[in-house]
Write an enzyme that holds these catalytic residues in place. Sequence first.
Site, PDB file in Angstrom:
ATOM      1  CB  THR A   1      -0.989  -0.019   1.349  1.00 18.64           C
ATOM      2  OG1 THR A   1      -0.248  -0.300   2.484  1.00 18.64           O
ATOM      3  CG2 THR A   1      -2.026  -1.039   1.178  1.00 18.64           C
TER       4      THR A   1
ATOM      5  CD  GLU B   1      16.192  -0.860  -1.356  1.00 15.12           C
ATOM      6  OE1 GLU B   1      16.577  -0.505  -0.245  1.00 15.12           O
ATOM      7  OE2 GLU B   1      15.786  -1.887  -1.847  1.00 15.12           O
TER       8      GLU B   1
ATOM      9  CG  ASP C   1      10.841  -1.986   3.951  1.00 11.18           C
ATOM     10  OD1 ASP C   1       9.409  -2.098   4.364  1.00 11.18           O
ATOM     11  OD2 ASP C   1      11.155  -2.564   2.961  1.00 11.18           O
TER      12      ASP C   1
END
Length: 386
Positions: free
Chosen positions: A34, A161, A173
């Site tokens: 999500t 990332e 995260d």
Amino acid sequence: MKEKLLQEFQKVFGRAAEGVYFAPGRVNLIGEHTDYNGGHVFPCALTIGTYAAAAKNDDKTLRFYSMNFEKLGVIETSLENMVKVAEHNWANYPKGVLQVLMDAGYPVTSGMDILYFGNIPNSSGLSSSASIEVLTAYVARELFGFEVDFVEIAKLGQKAENEFIGVNCGIMDQFAIAMGKTEHAIFLDTADLSYEYAPIRLEDAKIVIACSNKKRGLGDSKYNERRSECEAALAKLQTVKSIASLGELTEAEFEEIKSVIADPIKEKRAKHAVYENQRTIQAVKALKENDIALFGQLMIQSHDSLRDDYEVTGKELDTLVASALKQEGVIGSRMTGAGFGGCTVSIVKNECVDAFIREVGKEYLETIGYAADFYVVEAGSGPCTL
Ligand code: GLA
């Protein structure tokens, strides 16, 4: 731990470290896939994570060493020419973060020697890579003494990332790790990064993680594929409704306009994103009202949707969840993280935890042919200096 890392640093780099630092791993309780759809997530940081002993050096060289990848030895790279290279393996994560920090104007003015040690199982879906990213940004902040807050660190980690590593992940995260708080989970709205801490009051139950030990392999490309499918569905929906993300839709609103997507696969992906977001909102409300049973039911629905509509579970994770749901004292169980391997998270009554681990472990081994690992975890706090 601190002593061990200081000694190891001395051994590897032949000099003393300036400090020892820690950043946690994370587990997501509900709200999967999500975060890049403008929806809500509900992760918590863990008490397991990654440690680093570090010191600045006098040249422009970065030297990385991981006690988890001893065979790779010291990985060296110049601060002035950082690119992702396959043989640098795990060290691409710290490289990426330092590059992003420098690009943003933070004064990383010399090289560093950094030794890492992690007690999060690798490739498990508990975010060992985001833990390394957040930890590295924190180490640089401490060693060079610049100011950067933890939300910014999370954003920089995500940027590394996305841009350096090439995985189009959301913010969950890095945010969960940077902003972790003992005994709390974080109810984060990824649309605007507003968040709230919710105490994890499970009373007579524990959070049990089962690691499938299936390595993710193709996971990263599948991850990007899911993300594009959601973006394509959103673009279609935007032709009939003014929305910025799938997270803005209720289930009813989605049902009303879904036919415009005109592609059954993309419709399923979008359905998951919309329903999972609403489930997450409902789950946090249930937890606040001490309705753990409802929280557990929503976890189970979350897994079903990830299996049937989002199709990111696979035989290993499905076996773990199906077996978990057969055991006594299981309140809820679902895959956690990106999927395609990695871990499940279950809420299990205290007195049933031992039998749970034994029985699920046995069934998994019989069905899959190799063993799963189990961890009883607690919600921990964000980065710190030891
Ligand atoms: C990975 C990504 C997160 C999130 C999850 C799925 O962990 O890094 O941003 O998208 O998958 O919920």
